[in-house]
Write a protein that holds these residues in place. Sequence first.
Motif, mmCIF file in Angstrom:
data_model
loop_
_atom_site.group_PDB
_atom_site.id
_atom_site.type_symbol
_atom_site.label_atom_id
_atom_site.label_comp_id
_atom_site.label_asym_id
_atom_site.label_seq_id
_atom_site.Cartn_x
_atom_site.Cartn_y
_atom_site.Cartn_z
ATOM 1 N N ALA A 32 7.978 -2.324 -10.539
ATOM 2 C CA ALA A 32 8.253 -3.760 -10.644
ATOM 3 C C ALA A 32 8.382 -4.433 -9.291
ATOM 4 N N HIS A 33 8.553 -3.625 -8.227
ATOM 5 C CA HIS A 33 8.744 -4.179 -6.890
ATOM 6 C C HIS A 33 7.778 -3.509 -5.908
ATOM 7 N N PRO A 34 6.469 -3.695 -6.097
ATOM 8 C CA PRO A 34 5.478 -3.024 -5.251
ATOM 9 C C PRO A 34 5.481 -3.576 -3.831
ATOM 10 N N GLU A 35 5.241 -2.683 -2.883
ATOM 11 C CA GLU A 35 5.196 -3.065 -1.468
ATOM 12 C C GLU A 35 3.942 -2.486 -0.843
ATOM 13 N N LEU A 36 3.329 -3.247 0.049
ATOM 14 C CA LEU A 36 2.046 -2.862 0.625
ATOM 15 C C LEU A 36 2.208 -2.223 2.007
ATOM 16 N N GLY A 37 1.274 -1.328 2.325
ATOM 17 C CA GLY A 37 1.167 -0.800 3.675
ATOM 18 C C GLY A 37 2.453 -0.204 4.211
ATOM 19 N N PHE A 38 2.846 -0.706 5.381
ATOM 20 C CA PHE A 38 4.075 -0.247 6.017
ATOM 21 C C PHE A 38 5.298 -1.051 5.563
ATOM 22 N N ASP A 39 5.091 -2.010 4.664
ATOM 23 C CA ASP A 39 6.207 -2.856 4.229
ATOM 24 C C ASP A 39 6.961 -2.233 3.051
ATOM 25 N N THR A 40 7.083 -0.919 3.049
ATOM 26 C CA THR A 40 7.744 -0.216 1.939
ATOM 27 C C THR A 40 9.250 -0.080 2.200
ATOM 28 N N ILE A 41 9.861 -1.171 2.564
ATOM 29 C CA ILE A 41 11.263 -1.142 2.989
ATOM 30 C C ILE A 41 12.196 -0.901 1.803
ATOM 31 N N ARG A 42 11.983 -1.636 0.718
ATOM 32 C CA ARG A 42 12.846 -1.471 -0.454
ATOM 33 C C ARG A 42 12.653 -0.084 -1.074
ATOM 34 N N THR A 43 11.390 0.333 -1.175
ATOM 35 C CA THR A 43 11.097 1.643 -1.752
ATOM 36 C C THR A 43 11.733 2.752 -0.933
ATOM 37 N N ALA A 44 11.588 2.654 0.383
ATOM 38 C CA ALA A 44 12.178 3.674 1.260
ATOM 39 C C ALA A 44 13.694 3.719 1.116
ATOM 40 N N LYS A 45 14.317 2.559 0.900
ATOM 41 C CA LYS A 45 15.771 2.525 0.720
ATOM 42 C C LYS A 45 16.172 3.231 -0.570
ATOM 43 N N ILE A 46 15.404 3.029 -1.637
ATOM 44 C CA ILE A 46 15.678 3.739 -2.893
ATOM 45 C C ILE A 46 15.588 5.245 -2.671
ATOM 46 N N GLN A 94 -2.294 -6.851 -14.550
ATOM 47 C CA GLN A 94 -2.669 -7.438 -15.847
ATOM 48 C C GLN A 94 -2.175 -6.594 -17.023
ATOM 49 N N THR A 95 -1.208 -5.702 -16.813
ATOM 50 C CA THR A 95 -0.796 -4.786 -17.877
ATOM 51 C C THR A 95 0.062 -5.448 -18.950
ATOM 52 N N GLY A 96 0.864 -6.416 -18.581
ATOM 53 C CA GLY A 96 1.795 -7.030 -19.510
ATOM 54 C C GLY A 96 2.979 -6.152 -19.864
ATOM 55 N N LEU A 97 3.184 -5.079 -19.107
ATOM 56 C CA LEU A 97 4.306 -4.187 -19.365
ATOM 57 C C LEU A 97 5.628 -4.884 -19.042
ATOM 58 N N PRO A 98 6.719 -4.495 -19.693
ATOM 59 C CA PRO A 98 8.015 -5.144 -19.411
ATOM 60 C C PRO A 98 8.495 -4.905 -17.986
ATOM 61 N N PHE A 99 7.988 -3.865 -17.329
ATOM 62 C CA PHE A 99 8.374 -3.590 -15.938
ATOM 63 C C PHE A 99 7.205 -3.849 -14.986
ATOM 64 N N SER A 100 6.300 -4.746 -15.378
ATOM 65 C CA SER A 100 5.149 -5.045 -14.522
ATOM 66 C C SER A 100 5.602 -5.727 -13.233
ATOM 67 N N SER A 101 4.691 -5.830 -12.297
ATOM 68 C CA SER A 101 5.008 -6.312 -10.951
ATOM 69 C C SER A 101 5.660 -7.695 -10.954
ATOM 70 N N ASN A 102 6.730 -7.804 -10.195
ATOM 71 C CA ASN A 102 7.380 -9.104 -9.986
ATOM 72 C C ASN A 102 6.701 -9.923 -8.903
ATOM 73 N N TYR A 103 5.748 -9.306 -8.218
ATOM 74 C CA TYR A 103 5.125 -9.953 -7.059
ATOM 75 C C TYR A 103 3.653 -10.219 -7.339
ATOM 76 N N PRO A 104 3.250 -11.474 -7.478
ATOM 77 C CA PRO A 104 1.836 -11.784 -7.718
ATOM 78 C C PRO A 104 0.951 -11.195 -6.618
ATOM 79 N N GLY A 105 -0.146 -10.607 -7.034
ATOM 80 C CA GLY A 105 -1.095 -10.064 -6.066
ATOM 81 C C GLY A 105 -0.740 -8.702 -5.532
ATOM 82 N N LYS A 106 0.303 -8.062 -6.071
ATOM 83 C CA LYS A 106 0.680 -6.716 -5.639
ATOM 84 C C LYS A 106 0.921 -5.856 -6.877
ATOM 85 N N MET A 107 0.425 -4.609 -6.824
ATOM 86 C CA MET A 107 0.567 -3.739 -8.004
ATOM 87 C C MET A 107 0.458 -2.278 -7.603
#
Length: 398
Positions: A32-46, A94-107
């Motif tokens: 739900a919170h995808p991050e691109l490239g080196f901007d994986t700050i939230r993911t790395a914190k998890i 475009q999945t329509g899943l309940p946990f789909s991306s919160n960020y337009p243009g990122k998946m």
Amino acid sequence: MTDHKATLAREISARSESLEAHLIAIRRDIHAHPELGFDTIRTAKIVEQELLALGLTPQTGVGKTGVMVDIKGEHPGKTLLLRADMDALPIHEQTGLPFSSNYPGKMHACGHDIHTATMLGVAAILPHYRHQLHGTVRLIFQPAEETPESGAEAMIADGAADGIDLAVTLHNKPELAAGEIGLTRGASTASSDEFDLVVHGVSTHAARPHMGTDPIIAAVHLITQLQTIISREVDPSNSAVLTVGHIHGGTTHNIVPDSCLIQGTVRAKSPATRAHIETAFKRICAGVALALNTRIEVNYQRGVPPLMNDDALIDQLETILSHQFGKTIVAKPSASFGAEDFSLFTERAPGCQIHIGSGAPGRDDHLHNSDYQPDERSIHAGTQALARLAIDLLSNNQ
């Protein structure tokens, strides 16, 4: 010995199953919170928080935003590196899943959220087997696998590959049913090199072509000749592909332009084939330039090498994973010409990539697709596979 292996298989499976709901929840949060490239700050914190909760001591900021942790066995021995990638893709979901991306243009359209959750499961299981480990398991969570600037290269520069003896990564594979395991002999993925060519001519009026030098004609001949490298110079059993993805020359109907741009990629499944293509490519550019009285500016940029699976390691994994999953697992050749920067690790130590089936019943999914919906049961299978191979590869029985 057989009883011990069967007992270990059941134990690892049970531990993985007990973690499954938690790992799926982590996967969905990351998805739900995808991050691109080196901007994986939230993911790395998890990742960091999960590892700390397990009593481990992760190192953060490795390769900018990567995370690394060593799980040391009670006995000296080799260092095995296991990698999960963390970054997403610039795709609108475009999945329509309940946990789909919160960020337009990122998946997470390549399943790196699955990989990250799986590796956290491995981190939870391996400490229970320190008494059996002869050596160290190094888990790395890598940013920027999907970008031209390589996260693997950045992590290696920060020491992630220092002292490693073996290296293994996983990738979900929707072409396989959930829970199936795939091993590959030879190249798992291809090298990926890029070229930018500028064919320089002399502009003139379209009615007086003899007064100039036509770079478009030269470009057309050049593209045709470059394809003969694949069709006539490369052994078909060492397949390769050369693709022109962009050509641009001129601005209007009645002017022969000064130059023409050609851009494309070259992919090969062996280091020797890769080297031959580059040499032939430059030879043909020089020949066409001479034959058609043009100047061709060549910028040939090497990207990642092919990911070569180590035969001896694959032999071991066929046996280890067959024991874990209770069925015969046999490695097969790969048809993939995708690229994977984990190859930068396998250049430094014997290694391989294993595939974890993620195909959901009734679906025909493919990676890098805006409607990609992998079967989350692949997390359970991947956790078992990586944990078991780590324990067995670093056992004194190997």
